[in-house]
Motif scaffolding. Sequence first.
Motif, PDB file in Angstrom:
ATOM      1  N   SER A   1      32.588  48.585  49.301  1.00  0.00           N
ATOM      2  CA  SER A   1      33.166  47.721  49.389  1.00  0.00           C
ATOM      3  C   SER A   1      34.277  47.404  50.291  1.00  0.00           C
ATOM      4  O   SER A   1      35.271  48.646  50.383  1.00  0.00           O
TER       5      SER A   1
ATOM      6  N   PRO B   1      40.805  46.726  48.952  1.00  0.00           N
ATOM      7  CA  PRO B   1      42.091  45.689  48.393  1.00  0.00           C
ATOM      8  C   PRO B   1      43.654  45.893  49.176  1.00  0.00           C
ATOM      9  O   PRO B   1      44.365  47.222  49.419  1.00  0.00           O
TER      10      PRO B   1
ATOM     11  N   SER C   1      34.335  43.852  42.888  1.00  0.00           N
ATOM     12  CA  SER C   1      34.049  42.848  42.904  1.00  0.00           C
ATOM     13  C   SER C   1      32.982  42.516  41.123  1.00  0.00           C
ATOM     14  O   SER C   1      32.668  41.281  40.996  1.00  0.00           O
ATOM     15  N   ASN C   2      32.029  43.286  41.801  1.00  0.00           N
ATOM     16  CA  ASN C   2      30.538  42.018  41.630  1.00  0.00           C
ATOM     17  C   ASN C   2      30.080  43.057  40.071  1.00  0.00           C
ATOM     18  O   ASN C   2      29.238  42.511  40.044  1.00  0.00           O
TER      19      ASN C   2
ATOM     20  N   ARG D   1      33.890  47.639  33.043  1.00  0.00           N
ATOM     21  CA  ARG D   1      35.193  47.179  32.445  1.00  0.00           C
ATOM     22  C   ARG D   1      35.963  48.450  32.242  1.00  0.00           C
ATOM     23  O   ARG D   1      37.261  48.399  31.633  1.00  0.00           O
TER      24      ARG D   1
ATOM     25  N   SER E   1      44.297  43.789  41.200  1.00  0.00           N
ATOM     26  CA  SER E   1      44.772  43.939  42.444  1.00  0.00           C
ATOM     27  C   SER E   1      44.773  42.123  42.146  1.00  0.00           C
ATOM     28  O   SER E   1      43.991  41.254  41.459  1.00  0.00           O
TER      29      SER E   1
ATOM     30  N   ASP F   1      42.125  40.218  43.802  1.00  0.00           N
ATOM     31  CA  ASP F   1      41.272  39.759  44.541  1.00  0.00           C
ATOM     32  C   ASP F   1      40.207  40.285  42.895  1.00  0.00           C
ATOM     33  O   ASP F   1      39.223  39.845  42.394  1.00  0.00           O
ATOM     34  N   HIS F   2      41.539  40.495  41.477  1.00  0.00           N
ATOM     35  CA  HIS F   2      41.400  40.644  40.397  1.00  0.00           C
ATOM     36  C   HIS F   2      40.060  41.886  40.284  1.00  0.00           C
ATOM     37  O   HIS F   2      39.304  41.874  39.016  1.00  0.00           O
ATOM     38  N   ARG F   3      40.308  42.751  41.091  1.00  0.00           N
ATOM     39  CA  ARG F   3      39.721  44.130  40.907  1.00  0.00           C
ATOM     40  C   ARG F   3      40.399  44.987  40.014  1.00  0.00           C
ATOM     41  O   ARG F   3      41.920  45.346  40.716  1.00  0.00           O
TER      42      ARG F   3
END
Length: 556
Positions: free
Chosen positions: A7, A10, A48-49, A56, A84, A86-88
């Motif tokens: 990936s 971030p 992220s996917n 989680r 992060s 980007d919501h990771r």
Amino acid sequence: MSSRPPSRPPRLPGYEYEQLLGSGGFADVFLYRQFRPQRRVAIKVLLSNVLDESVRRLFDAEANVMAQMSTHPSIVTIHQAEVSDDHRPYIVMEYCPRPNYGLRFRKERITVAEALRVGVQIAGAVETAHRAGILHRDIKPANILVTDYNRPALTDFGISIATGQGDDIEDSQGMSIPWSPPEFFADPPRSDVRSDVFSLAATVYSLLAGQTPFERRGQRNTASDLIHRISSEPLHPLERPDVPAELNRLLSIAMAKEPIGRYDTALAFGRSLQQVELSLSLPVTQMDVLDDRASGTAHSAEDDELDMHTRIRKVATVDPDSAGTTGPGTKRRLDPYAGVAPALGSPAGPGRAPHPGGVDGAAVGAGAVESTMLRPASSALGSPSTAPPDPGPAGGEWQRAQKPSTPAWPFVLLAAVFVVVLGVGTSLGVRHFLVPEPDPIETTQINVATQKPKAPGEPTSIDLQLITEGEGTDPGMVRVAWEPPDSVTQDDYYQIRWKDMPEGYADEYGVWREAYGRNSITLPIPPQLPDPCIEVRTVNPSGLASAPVEECLSTD
């Protein structure tokens, strides 16, 4: 490394990205440089996917568990856990630059001394986690990193659970099959502290063997093959000439099929590794464990010994010599694992055996010197404190009077016994070699009925439970369970096979497999065969078998 592309790293405030370190099923690990304080750190970032809420939760639980445990010197330190832009979610961890043992054990020959040292230090980390109520459940070489100071550090608590939940495992994703204990593949799967002991021992075995414990060179080593061998085949001893017999024995104990046969704790396993170090005259590795004596447990002599080795933050150094203290009033320790692996004999080695009479060599030597110095040359052997008077005109008579006289009757008695024994031996020899024995009189048993041995009863209630489905030529796995017959004895056993296998399948799937002391077994499923059937029969020690009982597996 994962086969998928990594990936995008971030953008994290206070950190600068450098490179990719590795990829897993749900996360990537990147190397960053932290600005304040300046240092290099490893940051694990969730993909992220990944929308699975359970993944989680496991990721968050890993951060909490590792932060709780990271003060231990053999557990990777956690610095921070955040989300992060980007919501990771990500975890900032200690960076261990040296190659981990997952990369090393297949590429280089790891010495016995290093494998023992790693085993002892990681045993302290696992014991600390267990005392905090945490099961790791994924101990393997790749999860043992190496710090800048060449110290092993346990990581990846991503599938850890509380020790009280070991009998209720709902999700087994992420478990590494080659180092997993048999109870992970039971129905239902279960685990406790002894499951981590099995995985740690399997890891030490891998470091020494250069391969996983149940991997077979030149044979197929699929997941189903490994599960079958882990569940039913014995552990092959290490064949390296530098591996001592006591190390093979303790690995077989720690990797017993049934948890009750293993070491009860990681601490006990680590102590056994320390004893092997002692037997090999290696430096004894210190084992750091959580010092939980503040909970009100009773003190003992061993606790007093631990007080001398206390380190920081309630961490105590375990000294292997404290377990073998002897002295007045101590009892001889029994071997609790004699039924799992045979004992190796007396632990006393060359040069350690006590001198007869209970005195050591130094004391005997001192006594001998003292006796020689005090005894006159002309005196008879006796007490070193006995000295003759000053020799004078009657000195010769004094020495003759002090010389003891030897009676003659012992020699006469010995000669008589010798004559009797010689006579009896001669008589028996003549009868044996010269006088032929008469032929035995033939007799015939009259009206004695010969009873034909009775075959054992048939097993009942055959149950087939699908574990994994096969794909193409890769077979799936099925668990076969049955109920024993009413007349079964502890010496009876069972044979199981797939019925009417076609040519090419008979040698692998159509042979009888044996099960001793249990009424279930895990078998690979013949691939691409519709509705194959299983046969189960009971066999007694004389070789008589019951009629096979059949049950078919639906492949719909």
